[in-house]
Write a protein that holds these residues in place. Structure first.
Motif, mmCIF file in Angstrom:
data_model
loop_
_atom_site.group_PDB
_atom_site.id
_atom_site.type_symbol
_atom_site.label_atom_id
_atom_site.label_comp_id
_atom_site.label_asym_id
_atom_site.label_seq_id
_atom_site.Cartn_x
_atom_site.Cartn_y
_atom_site.Cartn_z
ATOM 1 N N GLU A 27 11.041 -6.635 16.709
ATOM 2 C CA GLU A 27 11.017 -6.170 15.023
ATOM 3 C C GLU A 27 12.399 -6.768 14.561
ATOM 4 O O GLU A 27 12.387 -7.092 13.456
ATOM 5 C CB GLU A 27 11.040 -4.538 14.996
ATOM 6 N N ALA A 28 13.540 -6.744 15.029
ATOM 7 C CA ALA A 28 14.752 -7.387 14.789
ATOM 8 C C ALA A 28 14.406 -8.912 14.329
ATOM 9 O O ALA A 28 14.816 -9.371 13.249
ATOM 10 C CB ALA A 28 15.751 -7.120 15.791
ATOM 11 N N GLY A 29 13.884 -9.583 15.181
ATOM 12 C CA GLY A 29 13.481 -11.066 15.051
ATOM 13 C C GLY A 29 12.627 -11.207 13.725
ATOM 14 O O GLY A 29 12.940 -12.361 13.058
ATOM 15 N N GLU A 30 11.848 -10.128 13.398
ATOM 16 C CA GLU A 30 10.948 -10.422 12.165
ATOM 17 C C GLU A 30 11.909 -10.093 10.832
ATOM 18 O O GLU A 30 11.545 -10.638 9.782
ATOM 19 C CB GLU A 30 9.853 -9.429 12.250
ATOM 20 N N LEU A 31 12.711 -9.312 11.240
ATOM 21 C CA LEU A 31 13.849 -9.101 10.072
ATOM 22 C C LEU A 31 15.018 -10.341 9.857
ATOM 23 O O LEU A 31 15.752 -9.814 8.834
ATOM 24 C CB LEU A 31 14.482 -7.728 10.129
ATOM 25 N N THR A 32 15.140 -11.264 10.781
ATOM 26 C CA THR A 32 16.245 -12.422 10.687
ATOM 27 C C THR A 32 16.062 -13.058 9.107
ATOM 28 O O THR A 32 15.060 -13.246 8.787
ATOM 29 C CB THR A 32 15.918 -13.321 11.727
ATOM 30 N N GLY A 33 17.106 -13.021 8.497
ATOM 31 C CA GLY A 33 17.240 -13.478 7.253
ATOM 32 C C GLY A 33 17.190 -12.467 6.042
ATOM 33 O O GLY A 33 17.555 -12.797 4.889
ATOM 34 N N ALA A 34 16.755 -11.201 6.446
ATOM 35 C CA ALA A 34 16.691 -10.131 5.496
ATOM 36 C C ALA A 34 18.184 -9.636 5.282
ATOM 37 O O ALA A 34 19.143 -9.991 6.001
ATOM 38 C CB ALA A 34 15.950 -9.133 5.920
ATOM 39 N N ASP A 35 18.428 -9.271 4.141
ATOM 40 C CA ASP A 35 19.710 -8.423 3.811
ATOM 41 C C ASP A 35 20.081 -7.337 5.075
ATOM 42 O O ASP A 35 19.365 -6.580 5.603
ATOM 43 C CB ASP A 35 19.625 -7.493 2.620
ATOM 44 N N PRO A 36 21.420 -7.610 5.511
ATOM 45 C CA PRO A 36 21.726 -6.865 6.812
ATOM 46 C C PRO A 36 21.524 -5.220 6.455
ATOM 47 O O PRO A 36 21.139 -4.466 7.607
ATOM 48 C CB PRO A 36 23.214 -7.157 6.900
ATOM 49 N N VAL A 37 21.863 -4.685 5.180
ATOM 50 C CA VAL A 37 21.884 -3.405 5.099
ATOM 51 C C VAL A 37 20.339 -2.833 5.267
ATOM 52 O O VAL A 37 19.779 -1.905 5.993
ATOM 53 C CB VAL A 37 22.138 -3.078 3.995
ATOM 54 N N VAL A 38 19.258 -3.840 4.738
ATOM 55 C CA VAL A 38 17.989 -3.329 4.792
ATOM 56 C C VAL A 38 17.502 -3.494 6.086
ATOM 57 O O VAL A 38 16.828 -2.511 6.687
ATOM 58 C CB VAL A 38 17.176 -4.397 3.795
ATOM 59 N N ALA A 39 17.729 -4.625 6.771
ATOM 60 C CA ALA A 39 17.296 -4.704 8.273
ATOM 61 C C ALA A 39 17.755 -3.412 9.227
ATOM 62 O O ALA A 39 17.020 -3.021 9.953
ATOM 63 C CB ALA A 39 17.778 -5.841 8.793
ATOM 64 N N ALA A 40 19.196 -3.098 8.951
ATOM 65 C CA ALA A 40 19.565 -1.986 9.876
ATOM 66 C C ALA A 40 18.885 -0.775 9.368
ATOM 67 O O ALA A 40 18.525 0.251 10.293
ATOM 68 C CB ALA A 40 20.989 -1.985 9.688
ATOM 69 N N THR A 41 18.746 -0.373 8.180
ATOM 70 C CA THR A 41 17.932 0.640 7.482
ATOM 71 C C THR A 41 16.636 0.780 8.163
ATOM 72 O O THR A 41 16.020 1.769 8.496
ATOM 73 C CB THR A 41 17.948 0.710 5.990
ATOM 74 N N THR A 42 15.778 -0.329 8.281
ATOM 75 C CA THR A 42 14.352 -0.405 8.678
ATOM 76 C C THR A 42 14.311 -0.018 10.092
ATOM 77 O O THR A 42 13.641 1.000 10.531
ATOM 78 C CB THR A 42 13.926 -1.850 8.384
ATOM 79 N N LEU A 43 15.149 -0.540 10.864
ATOM 80 C CA LEU A 43 15.004 -0.259 12.465
ATOM 81 C C LEU A 43 15.673 1.058 12.787
ATOM 82 O O LEU A 43 15.216 1.447 13.627
ATOM 83 C CB LEU A 43 16.164 -1.528 13.182
#
Length: 415
Positions: A27-43
């Motif tokens: 799931e983290a790999g799918e978020l690569t390139g996204a805003d770090p805050v958004v990626a962390a919040t999603t996971l």
């Protein structure tokens, strides 16, 4: 023994190898390139803070690793320091092929400081059986995971141990890549390697055939007697040097991709006045002190006995040098150089130097360039006199037989 490396620790890494951890990493790999805050919040909606951080860090490292490991990076595991120090896949594959050719078969190899496994993976893929050690438990765990991820676990064993404990006499080949970092960062002193140089020399002295990866700037006095030193250039950039013992001495330069090899033949290039063309030898040839051999390839001579620029009266094509057609040669003078460029309406210059103390960026500002044309400006010495060569690139890129371009970047000044 360290349990962390950069932003990765052993417990968090171990969790990444569990089914839940692998899901988080995917799931983290799918978020690569996204805003770090958004990626962390999603996971964090599914995973705890520790696993979220480990997964995002690993996904970021995999993305960075593609430059070195290609498609394999998407399945591999890394630490920040391990990725930085690891061998590029093409270089490791070249070394593995050469090792098998020198040995005459698929040998049993001991890797005395394996890191995250860049070289041991190439050796195993080439057919070697590899026993590897490293002092860092996290690094060992990463190397094991990489062997498993690439389907090579049956040819590889990795253990936590000190390189000094290795018994190279029990194997066909010793491979060693001593760490070149200290607590203060990268070190260029072989005595500060880990393991230190005396330990490394002790290991290779007990090996029938040894392959030692070292920094390309290793001082010549550290090269063991009767060892062959090979400098490897990848797309025009010198990446590393390899010392081979047990097969005779000498000096060698290798260009990758393409696999071109140049060996020392004792050529002493003549010295003479500038001709119509100037050639800049590849950095691997310069490091290996093979400028004379390059000069012979292009039918040229040195502009100065202590500078690695070759001049010739006729054009030549070789992967071992970038070529330039000379328009003018001037004694160095800012005023004269500025006037010459203004006359030619030069608005863009590629400035190269060797044997010159001129600050390139300051010079670029002082030239006050203006115009539609481009030119290459070489700052160097000609028979020990500061000089400027105005020239044009013979081609946009050097192309090897395999069709890969080599860039024409400036390289370190070497006599």
């Amino acid at each position: 023994m360290a349990l962390t490396s950069g932003d990765v620790d052993l417990d968090a890494f171990t969790e990444l190898l569990t089914p839940r951890g692998r899901r988080a990493l995917a799931e983290a790999g799918e978020l690569t390139g996204a805003d770090p805050v958004v990626a962390a919040t999603t996971l964090r909606k599914t995973y705890d803070a520790g696993l979220t951080s480990a997964a995002l860090t690993q996904a970021g490292l995999r993305q960075r690793a593609r430059a070195k490991f290609g498609a394999d990076a998407g399945r591999m595991f890394f630490t920040p320091h391990g990725l930085e120090q690891s061998t590029r896949a093409e270089v490791a594959e070249h070394r593995a092929r050469r090792l098998l050719a020198l040995h005459g078969g698929a040998p049993r190899v001991v890797d005395a400081c394996c890191g995250i496994g860049g070289d041991l993976l190439a050796l195993a893929r080439a057919g070697c059986t590899v026993s590897a050690v490293d002092t860092d438990p996290l690094t060992v765990a990463v190397a094991r995971a990489n062997a498993e991820a690439l389907g090579l676990a049956d040819r590889v064993t990795v253990s936590v141990a000190d390189a000094a404990e290795v018994r190279p006499e029990n194997y066909d080949v010793l491979f060693a890549d001593p760490a070149r970092r200290t607590g203060r960062g990268r070190t260029f002193d072989p005595m500060a390697y880990s393991p230190p140089w005396p330990v490394v020399l002790g290991l290779i002295s007990r090996a029938g055939l040894a392959c030692l990866k070292v920094a390309p700037g290793l001082p010549y006095e550290f090269i063991p007697e009767r060892a062959e030193a090979e400098w490897i250039s990848y797309k025009g950039e010198v990446k590393e040097a390899t010392l081979w013992t047990g097969q005779g001495g000498g000096r060698r330069a290798t260009l990758l991709p393409g696999g071109h090899t140049l060996t020392a033949a004792g050529v002493r290039a003549p010295v003479g006045p500038p001709g119509r063309y100037v050639y800049e030898p590849d950095g691997a040839a310069i490091r290996a002190h093979l400028v004379g051999e390059v000069a012979e390839l292009v039918g040229g001579r040195l502009l100065d006995p202590m500078i690695a620029y070759v001049t010739a009266d006729a054009p030549a094509t070789t992967p071992w040098a970038a070529g330039y057609e000379v328009e003018d040669v001037l004694p160095f003078s800012l005023k004269k150089l500025r006037a010459a460029l203004r006359e030619r309406q030069i608005g863009n210059v590629t400035i190269k130097k060797r044997g010159s103390a001129v600050d390139i960026e300051r010079l670029r500002t002082d030239l006050r360039l203006s115009g539609p044309n481009s030119l290459v400006v070489i700052l160097t010495r000609i028979l020990d006199k500061p000089s400027v060569i105005l020239c044009k690139d013979l081609s946009p890129a050097r192309i090897t037989e395999s069709g890969h371009p080599y860039d024409n970047r400036d390289l370190s000044i070497q006599p």
